[in-house]
Scaffold this active site. Structure first.
Site, PDB file in Angstrom:
ATOM      1  N   ASP A  70       4.738  13.189  14.250  1.00 50.71           N
ATOM      2  CA  ASP A  70       5.804  14.178  14.356  1.00 50.71           C
ATOM      3  C   ASP A  70       5.691  15.301  13.328  1.00 50.71           C
ATOM      4  O   ASP A  70       6.227  16.393  13.545  1.00 50.71           O
ATOM      5  CB  ASP A  70       7.170  13.494  14.175  1.00 50.71           C
ATOM      6  CG  ASP A  70       7.270  12.806  12.818  1.00 50.71           C
ATOM      7  OD1 ASP A  70       6.295  12.140  12.414  1.00 50.71           O
ATOM      8  OD2 ASP A  70       8.297  12.950  12.148  1.00 50.71           O
ATOM      9  N   THR A  86       4.701  10.297   3.717  1.00 51.62           N
ATOM     10  CA  THR A  86       4.690  11.721   4.070  1.00 51.62           C
ATOM     11  C   THR A  86       5.538  12.505   3.084  1.00 51.62           C
ATOM     12  O   THR A  86       6.470  11.957   2.500  1.00 51.62           O
ATOM     13  CB  THR A  86       5.271  11.847   5.493  1.00 51.62           C
ATOM     14  OG1 THR A  86       4.341  11.292   6.403  1.00 51.62           O
ATOM     15  CG2 THR A  86       5.563  13.287   5.883  1.00 51.62           C
ATOM     16  N   ARG A 146      -4.825  10.842  17.314  1.00 54.10           N
ATOM     17  CA  ARG A 146      -3.360  10.647  17.248  1.00 54.10           C
ATOM     18  C   ARG A 146      -2.706  11.673  16.304  1.00 54.10           C
ATOM     19  O   ARG A 146      -3.143  11.914  15.197  1.00 54.10           O
ATOM     20  CB  ARG A 146      -3.078   9.233  16.745  1.00 54.10           C
ATOM     21  CG  ARG A 146      -1.588   8.883  16.666  1.00 54.10           C
ATOM     22  CD  ARG A 146      -1.002   9.142  15.289  1.00 54.10           C
ATOM     23  NE  ARG A 146       0.388   8.708  15.211  1.00 54.10           N
ATOM     24  CZ  ARG A 146       1.199   8.990  14.200  1.00 54.10           C
ATOM     25  NH1 ARG A 146       0.788   9.715  13.193  1.00 54.10           N
ATOM     26  NH2 ARG A 146       2.431   8.557  14.202  1.00 54.10           N
ATOM     27  N   ILE A 147      -1.644  12.278  16.792  1.00 59.85           N
ATOM     28  CA  ILE A 147      -0.856  13.222  15.996  1.00 59.85           C
ATOM     29  C   ILE A 147       0.581  12.706  15.980  1.00 59.85           C
ATOM     30  O   ILE A 147       1.117  12.336  17.025  1.00 59.85           O
ATOM     31  CB  ILE A 147      -0.860  14.629  16.635  1.00 59.85           C
ATOM     32  CG1 ILE A 147      -2.293  15.155  16.858  1.00 59.85           C
ATOM     33  CG2 ILE A 147      -0.045  15.604  15.794  1.00 59.85           C
ATOM     34  CD1 ILE A 147      -3.070  15.464  15.628  1.00 59.85           C
TER      35      ILE A 147
END
Ligand code: ASP
Length: 365
Positions: A230, A199, A227-228
């Site tokens: 943070d 990320t 799905r997500i």
């Protein structure tokens, strides 16, 4: 857990100011920026010299782009966007081009951004085809009454604002396709194939004292059911508040959501600041009538880097205590650019108006 700090000029003027009356304004804090390109199991022995050099060069490019904005007097918001975009375009990172694949072999991108001056925020989750999800998150913030848009709705919003799109083949890389296939064939978890999370994020303090934070990701390999993680969640992966700090996180998203990492760090710094002011006030000599000879004022007080580092490390330790791993980059209101991680590495960099300019990968750097 790792973390390091370098005090910069004007960061902690408190005790000097304590006995100086009348009060003098705190020196201008200058500017400061920190970036990350993901945390995870990043070991020297698993990296070729070429890979190591490629990551460092990519981090330096992103850092330079953000620092140039701040050096020219630009805003923290513009600086973090300038730093994140090249990493979204760079297939080395798990954001934009080069993002990980979902279980179905698609790419679904998440991003968020927050302006510490106003605490305005924008976020997008599960979007496809958007070249720069960080720009889209910013558009949600500036051009909609909402904070978070998801999926096809977010894409329609992007289209109505002429955000740049790219075809699926522009985003997809062989490396990520192979990771998904290996995951399925060997029944591995995302953590096994995503040993480097990848990320990207940036946090900054500009010369006007405003802060901003942004994070952009493809999430985790093989994610499904919408799905997500943070990264697009304000308070978990991203938070900025001029009263304390700006934070961008990377790691095992579920744990970062449960701890509320980014806001937890800012809140802890805000309270620590209060506690240190109170302690400083208690040390001010009293006059013969028992009245303090001097009132410590917030504008002339700053947390030291080591004090902030303690608070940040405590939050990462909390993530670890639940079984999660990852790291954060933080810039404090005093301008300290700090990191903390409980992984063996985090692609990262930081620069300040005081002359700091460095990139690093492993936890012992
Ligand atoms: N935090 C991201 C997520 O869980 C992954 C990462 O940092 O690489 O989606």
């Amino acid at each position: 857990m790792r973390g390091f700090f370098v005090p910069i000029a004007a960061a902690s003027v408190a005790l000097l100011a304590l006995f100086a009356a009348p009060a003098t304004a705190q020196d201008t804090p200058g500017w400061s920026i920190a970036i990350h390109g993901g945390a995870g199991t990043i070991a020297r022995e698993n990296m070729t010299p070429e890979q190591d050099a490629a990551y460092r060069a990519a981090l330096q490019r992103a850092l330079d782009a953000g620092a140039a904005v701040l050096r020219d007097g630009g805003s923290a918001m513009d600086a973090i966007q300038a730093a994140i975009e090249p990493m979204e375009d760079d297939a080395l990172f798990n954001a934009g081009r080069g993002a990980v694949l979902t279980w179905d072999g698609d790419i679904e991108l998440d991003a968020s951004i927050m302006d510490g001056r106003t605490r305005d925020a924008g976020a997008v989750a599960g979007v496809t085809g958007i070249r720069h999800p960080i720009d889209l998150a910013r558009k949600v913030m500036t051009d909609s009454p909402h904070v978070m848009l998801a999926g096809t709705g977010a894409e329609a919003f992007a289209a109505s604002h002429q955000l740049e799109t790219m075809p699926p083949e522009w985003f997809e890389t062989t490396r990520r396709r192979e990771a998904l296939e290996r995951m399925k064939a060997e029944q591995l978890s995302a953590l096994d194939v995503d040993i480097k999370f990848g990320t990207v994020g940036a946090v900054a303090l500009d010369a006007d004292g405003n802060m901003a934070a942004g994070t952009s990701t493809g999430g985790m390999t093989g994610k499904r059911w919408g799905r997500i993680g943070d990264a697009p969640i304000i308070g978990a992966g991203t938070y900025a508040d001029n009263r304390s700090c700006a934070v961008s996180a990377t790691g095992w998203g579920e744990f970062f959501i449960r701890v509320g990492v980014a806001q937890e760090i800012c809140t802890r710094l805000r309270y620590r600041f209060r506690a240190e002011i109170d302690a400083a006030q208690a040390r001010v000599p009293l006059d013969e009538e028992g009245i303090p000879t001097y009132l410590v004022h917030a504008s002339e007080f700053g947390l030291e880097a080591a004090q902030a580092q303690e608070e940040i490390d405590a939050v990462i330790a909390d993530v670890g205590s639940l079984g999660g791993d990852g790291g954060v980059i933080v810039v404090t209101r005093e301008g300290h650019p700090l990191f903390s991680m409980n992984t063996s590495g985090m692609y990262r960099g930081r620069a300040t108006s005081a002359g700091m300019n460095e990139v690093a990968i492993y936890d012992d750097e």
